[in-house]
Design a protein around this motif. Structure first.
Motif, PDB file in Angstrom:
ATOM      1  N   ALA A 165       0.839  -1.203   0.000  1.00  0.00           N
ATOM      2  CA  ALA A 165       0.000   0.000   0.000  1.00  0.00           C
ATOM      3  C   ALA A 165       0.873   1.251   0.000  1.00  0.00           C
ATOM      4  O   ALA A 165       0.587   2.233  -0.717  1.00  0.00           O
ATOM      5  CB  ALA A 165      -0.935  -0.015   1.211  1.00  0.00           C
ATOM      6  N   ARG A 166       1.940   1.240   0.809  1.00  0.00           N
ATOM      7  CA  ARG A 166       2.848   2.396   0.827  1.00  0.00           C
ATOM      8  C   ARG A 166       3.530   2.562  -0.525  1.00  0.00           C
ATOM      9  O   ARG A 166       3.747   3.674  -1.003  1.00  0.00           O
ATOM     10  CB  ARG A 166       3.889   2.230   1.928  1.00  0.00           C
ATOM     11  CG  ARG A 166       3.320   2.439   3.323  1.00  0.00           C
ATOM     12  CD  ARG A 166       4.429   2.592   4.362  1.00  0.00           C
ATOM     13  NE  ARG A 166       5.122   1.348   4.605  1.00  0.00           N
ATOM     14  CZ  ARG A 166       6.418   1.165   4.404  1.00  0.00           C
ATOM     15  NH1 ARG A 166       7.150   2.145   3.907  1.00  0.00           N
ATOM     16  NH2 ARG A 166       6.980   0.005   4.680  1.00  0.00           N
ATOM     17  N   LEU A 167       3.864   1.433  -1.173  1.00  0.00           N
ATOM     18  CA  LEU A 167       4.508   1.483  -2.489  1.00  0.00           C
ATOM     19  C   LEU A 167       3.565   2.115  -3.521  1.00  0.00           C
ATOM     20  O   LEU A 167       3.967   2.982  -4.313  1.00  0.00           O
ATOM     21  CB  LEU A 167       4.909   0.075  -2.922  1.00  0.00           C
ATOM     22  CG  LEU A 167       5.661  -0.049  -4.246  1.00  0.00           C
ATOM     23  CD1 LEU A 167       7.021   0.644  -4.144  1.00  0.00           C
ATOM     24  CD2 LEU A 167       5.845  -1.506  -4.639  1.00  0.00           C
ATOM     25  N   VAL A 168       2.290   1.691  -3.483  1.00  0.00           N
ATOM     26  CA  VAL A 168       1.320   2.251  -4.428  1.00  0.00           C
ATOM     27  C   VAL A 168       1.125   3.733  -4.174  1.00  0.00           C
ATOM     28  O   VAL A 168       1.058   4.551  -5.119  1.00  0.00           O
ATOM     29  CB  VAL A 168      -0.021   1.488  -4.324  1.00  0.00           C
ATOM     30  CG1 VAL A 168      -1.117   2.210  -5.114  1.00  0.00           C
ATOM     31  CG2 VAL A 168       0.137   0.058  -4.815  1.00  0.00           C
ATOM     32  N   ALA A 226      -5.375   2.290  -0.941  1.00  0.00           N
ATOM     33  CA  ALA A 226      -4.343   2.915  -1.774  1.00  0.00           C
ATOM     34  C   ALA A 226      -4.685   2.790  -3.257  1.00  0.00           C
ATOM     35  O   ALA A 226      -4.391   3.678  -4.067  1.00  0.00           O
ATOM     36  CB  ALA A 226      -2.980   2.281  -1.480  1.00  0.00           C
ATOM     37  N   LEU A 227      -5.321   1.678  -3.632  1.00  0.00           N
ATOM     38  CA  LEU A 227      -5.671   1.450  -5.040  1.00  0.00           C
ATOM     39  C   LEU A 227      -6.861   2.282  -5.484  1.00  0.00           C
ATOM     40  O   LEU A 227      -6.987   2.618  -6.670  1.00  0.00           O
ATOM     41  CB  LEU A 227      -5.997  -0.035  -5.259  1.00  0.00           C
ATOM     42  CG  LEU A 227      -4.858  -1.045  -5.078  1.00  0.00           C
ATOM     43  CD1 LEU A 227      -5.402  -2.463  -5.188  1.00  0.00           C
ATOM     44  CD2 LEU A 227      -3.757  -0.821  -6.115  1.00  0.00           C
ATOM     45  N   ALA A 228      -7.720   2.603  -4.581  1.00  0.00           N
ATOM     46  CA  ALA A 228      -8.986   3.257  -4.934  1.00  0.00           C
ATOM     47  C   ALA A 228      -8.749   4.572  -5.665  1.00  0.00           C
ATOM     48  O   ALA A 228      -8.018   5.443  -5.194  1.00  0.00           O
ATOM     49  CB  ALA A 228      -9.823   3.479  -3.668  1.00  0.00           C
ATOM     50  N   GLY A 229      -9.371   4.669  -6.837  1.00  0.00           N
ATOM     51  CA  GLY A 229      -9.298   5.902  -7.607  1.00  0.00           C
ATOM     52  C   GLY A 229      -7.981   6.143  -8.323  1.00  0.00           C
ATOM     53  O   GLY A 229      -7.808   7.204  -8.940  1.00  0.00           O
ATOM     54  N   GLN A 230      -7.052   5.210  -8.285  1.00  0.00           N
ATOM     55  CA  GLN A 230      -5.745   5.386  -8.917  1.00  0.00           C
ATOM     56  C   GLN A 230      -5.634   4.498 -10.175  1.00  0.00           C
ATOM     57  O   GLN A 230      -6.271   3.434 -10.257  1.00  0.00           O
ATOM     58  CB  GLN A 230      -4.623   5.033  -7.933  1.00  0.00           C
ATOM     59  CG  GLN A 230      -4.640   5.869  -6.670  1.00  0.00           C
ATOM     60  CD  GLN A 230      -4.523   7.349  -6.968  1.00  0.00           C
ATOM     61  OE1 GLN A 230      -3.756   7.764  -7.845  1.00  0.00           O
ATOM     62  NE2 GLN A 230      -5.310   8.162  -6.255  1.00  0.00           N
ATOM     63  N   PRO A 231      -4.796   4.916 -11.143  1.00  0.00           N
ATOM     64  CA  PRO A 231      -4.640   4.127 -12.382  1.00  0.00           C
ATOM     65  C   PRO A 231      -3.706   2.929 -12.172  1.00  0.00           C
ATOM     66  O   PRO A 231      -2.594   2.869 -12.715  1.00  0.00           O
ATOM     67  CB  PRO A 231      -4.048   5.137 -13.368  1.00  0.00           C
ATOM     68  CG  PRO A 231      -3.258   6.057 -12.495  1.00  0.00           C
ATOM     69  CD  PRO A 231      -4.021   6.181 -11.207  1.00  0.00           C
ATOM     70  N   VAL A 232      -4.163   2.003 -11.349  1.00  0.00           N
ATOM     71  CA  VAL A 232      -3.352   0.835 -11.006  1.00  0.00           C
ATOM     72  C   VAL A 232      -4.004  -0.406 -11.598  1.00  0.00           C
ATOM     73  O   VAL A 232      -5.226  -0.613 -11.450  1.00  0.00           O
ATOM     74  CB  VAL A 232      -3.197   0.684  -9.483  1.00  0.00           C
ATOM     75  CG1 VAL A 232      -2.375  -0.568  -9.159  1.00  0.00           C
ATOM     76  CG2 VAL A 232      -2.549   1.923  -8.887  1.00  0.00           C
TER      77      VAL A 232
END
Length: 761
Positions: A92-95, A159-165
């Protein structure tokens, strides 16, 4: 017109001569064409093509692409953070660092999260609170407050939410584990069309919480070829009735905020919704985004060839590597990750994500996806076009036909140059089309054909023509000097024993009074006498001026110049040889007299002109010799040396063709069998080798001869008397003095033409 007809005749003769070899080359070309056109399939050729494809990739420069960055879970990261897999709070910190802090355009994980993360111990604490520690006051409430800190999956999902991952997942297993993302399109959306895609029997995807939070997911599994080397990767795979994108395609879609991934059909640029109206098969896969679309050509199984760049890894030169440990510590320089497409993968040897590729046996698997992303962004794919078999067939036919005819008629050295040039040209064209036009054409069949045709002609030349040439040269070795044999051996096809007409110079040499000599010597002494003489004369002919020794006729020697090796100065060589033979005869004469043998004197006849030369004779015995009127005249001239008391008698043609010598004209004669008179001459010495006294003698003689022909007998007699007194050894002057005395008594008359006629040979 006669010259043109003669030239065409020589061309036809040359073609007929090499017809068998050319036909063999054309048969090889036919076999190669069957392979190139797809009617034959040889595994060896296919393996060579894959090897050449790898070489082509290696020669392309590996320029660093700043648009794509690889965050590497390397050995240093494992040392600093701990063994892998890391807990989800670390991920999560990495993302967060990659997206919110550095502003990456998209992050693709070459990693799957198929199981919940229980490494925080929260589940254990919950179990204790329900059982052994259920009586501890406030424990349940405290655990509820701690849950966000210990719910590592929840932290990663946040951390993933709303991000282009884009998360990665694997296919190939027989189980269905995890939750699949939404497919790019389904079977029903094809409206009856058929796509031939790899059909995955199962998958190992991500847990539902993470998949729901992520922008999407992509398949990171690649299928190597039968030899274990990764060369292609499917951009879409079928799972159930859905078509799911590869990690590379899904990551680019996230970076470009793409709205659709759809097939393009031949003859249309319509999107998936109009696929039913399209006429034709699949043309490409399209990625539609707000700024336009990207067309991605695909081949069998919806796969594309991976264009590997560099040698792989941090030192490979194609992509920037950033250690995951530096990202977690915030040690990455500003701007390196901003706006970049980031792939999170590993190069650590123990994590088993290394692949065998055409450019390296140990290649990071994450770079397979990086190379595909680069090709998608550039719209540049090394693809084999539909017309590739036709283009390869045309190349094979062009090379085969050209080389079949050319190599059959060329000497070894030009053949090597032509074959090498053809191979280099084919290779250059192949690399040019690959590098500039992204066309991946097969090359091995063309190269193998060039090699096969070269070997065929080399072997044919050795087993047939070279051996035949060696036999020809060996036979000529009986006639010509060793250095001429060596010259002929370099290109024996230039020389032959077939009859032809040439301008040549012929020589006849005979021993004076050989009958008396043979009667005065014992058989053994006579054998040694004639052997010494013939050996010395033959050496002068062959070695001094590269003449062709024709034959021995008893004590006589016959030779000629200008064949089989042509000499423009054949007359000069013949005259120089005749003078050398007279000098040798004088040396032998002194030796023979010293041994008590009869003295040696020879007469030499020389003549130049058109002669027939070649291998002549009967079916029982043949010889390489010359024939014709010019040859017969040469023989007659040798006989005249006795009458005029000279060592050498040459015809007017030889005199005209050898101006390098001083000459003494002897007479105008009409020999037996010839109606036209000919002037005969004696070569005295090379012009640069005579002194003033010899020049004065020749001048006096030619004046005397002119007086004779003018019938001024008194003046001629006086001039000849002076010459006889000064040169009593010259039988020629004595002969003419007696003629003048006879003409005084019996004048020849006013119609006398000055010609002496001989009725005998």
């Amino acid at each position: 017109m006669p010259a043109l007809a003669d030239r065409l005749g020589r061309v036809r003769q040359r073609v007929r001569r090499h017809a068998a070899r050319t036909l063999a080359g054309l048969l090889l070309t036919l076999g190669a064409a069957l392979q190139a056109g797809g009617w034959l399939h040889l595994d060896t050729v296919a393996r060579m093509d894959t090897f050449i494809a790898g070489l082509r990739m290696r020669i392309e420069p590996a320029e660093l692409d700043p648009r794509i960055v690889i965050v590497d879970i390397d050995d240093r990261s494992l040392t600093e953070v701990g063994r892998f897999p890391w807990s989800r709070d670390v991920m999560a910190r990495l993302v967060t660092q990659l997206t919110r802090h550095h502003g990456a355009a998209a992050v693709g994980f070459d990693i799957a999260f198929p199981e919940p993360d229980n490494s925080s111990g929260y589940g254990v604490l919950q179990g204790l609170a329900r059982n052994e520690l259920r009586d501890v006051p406030g424990l349940a409430a405290q655990l509820a407050r701690l849950r966000p800190r210990l719910d590592y999956d929840g932290q990663l999902a946040a951390a993933l939410a709303g991000q282009p991952v884009v998360l990665g997942y694997a296919t190939g297993s027989t189980q269905a584990k995890g939750v699949l993302p939404r497919p790019a399109f389904t079977e029903e959306a094809l409206n009856g069309r058929t796509l031939h895609a790899y059909r995955a029997p199962g998958y190992e995807a991500n847990i539902a919480r993470l998949q729901a939070a992520a922008r999407g997911a992509g398949i990171y599994s690649v299928v190597p070829d039968a030899d274990g080397v990764v060369r292609q990767a499917p951009l879409l795979q079928r799972i159930g009735n859905g078509y799911y994108p590869a990690l590379s395609l899904a990551t680019v879609a996230a970076a470009l905020d793409a709205r659709a991934i759809a097939p393009l059909w031949e003859g249309t640029v319509e999107t998936l919704s109009a696929a039913g109206r399209a006429a034709g098969g699949l043309d490409a896969i399209a990625l539609f985004h707000p700024q336009g679309s990207i067309r991605i050509p695909v081949g069998e199984g919806l796969a594309t060839t991976v264009q590997f760049r560099g040698t792989g890894g941090p030192r490979g030169g194609a992509f920037r590597y950033v250690s995951a440990a530096d990202v977690l510590r915030g040690a990455v320089p500003a701007g390196v990750l901003e706006g970049a497409i980031v792939l999170v993968g590993t190069t650590a040897a123990g994590l088993n994500d290394l692949r065998a590729t055409p450019v390296s046996a140990v290649y990071p698997g994450v770079e397979v996806h990086a190379n595909l992303i680069r090709s998608i962004l550039d719209g540049s794919f090394k693809a084999r076009p539909d017309y590739a078999p036709a283009a390869e067939l045309l190349q094979v036919l062009a090379l085969g036909v050209l080389l079949s005819f050319a190599l059959a008629v060329l000497a070894p050295a030009p053949s090597i140059v032509l074959a090498l040039g053809a191979a280099l040209a084919a290779g250059w064209l192949n690399v040019h089309l690959y590098a500039i036009h992204d066309m991946a054409l097969d090359l091995s069949m063309a190269l193998l054909l060039v090699l096969a045709l070269f070997i065929l002609n080399l072997a044919w030349g050795y087993f047939f023509e070279v051996r035949r040439g060696r036999a020809l040269v060996a036979r000529f070795g009986e006639y010509v000097a060793p250095e001429l044999v060596a010259e002929m051996a370099e290109d024996p096809r230039r020389y032959g024993m077939e009859g032809e007409s040439r301008e040549l110079t012929v020589l006849f040499a005979d021993v004076r009074g050989f009958t008396t000599i043979s009667e005065g010597l014992a058989p053994q002494a006579l054998r040694e006498y004639i052997n010494r003489y013939l050996t010395a004369m033959s050496a002068d002919i062959r070695d001094s001026h590269r003449g062709t020794l024709d034959k021995y006729i008893g004590d006589a020697v016959m030779a000629f110049w200008g064949a089989p090796v042509p000499f423009a100065d054949h007359a000069r060589r013949g005259v120089a040889t005749a003078l050398a033979m007279q000098a040798t005869a004088a040396r032998l004469n002194a030796e023979f007299i010293e041994r008590g043998w009869p003295p040696l004197a020879i007469g030499i006849g020389l003549n130049s002109g058109t002669m027939h030369v070649g291998d002549m004779g009967s079916s029982i015995r043949r010889a390489y010799t010359v024939m014709g009127d010019a040859v017969n005249l040469g023989a007659r001239l040798e006989g005249l040396t006795r009458i005029y008391g000279v060592g050498i008698c040459a015809g007017a043609a030889t005199r005209a063709a050898a101006p390098q010598f001083a000459w003494r004209e002897l007479d105008l004669v009409r020999v037996k069998g010839k109606q036209e008179p000919v002037a005969i001459h004696e070569p005295v010495a090379p012009l640069d080798g005579i002194d003033g006294s010899v020049q004065a003698e020749l001048a006096d003689w030619h004046e005397a001869l002119a007086l004779v022909r003018a019938q001024r007998w008194d003046d001629a007699g006086a001039r000849l008397a002076g010459l006889c007194a000064r040169f009593p050894e010259r039988a020629l002057y004595t002969l003419y003095a007696s003629r003048v005395a006879r003409y005084r008594q019996h004048p020849p008359g006013p119609d006398w033409d000055g010609v002496t006629t001989f009725d005998s040979k």
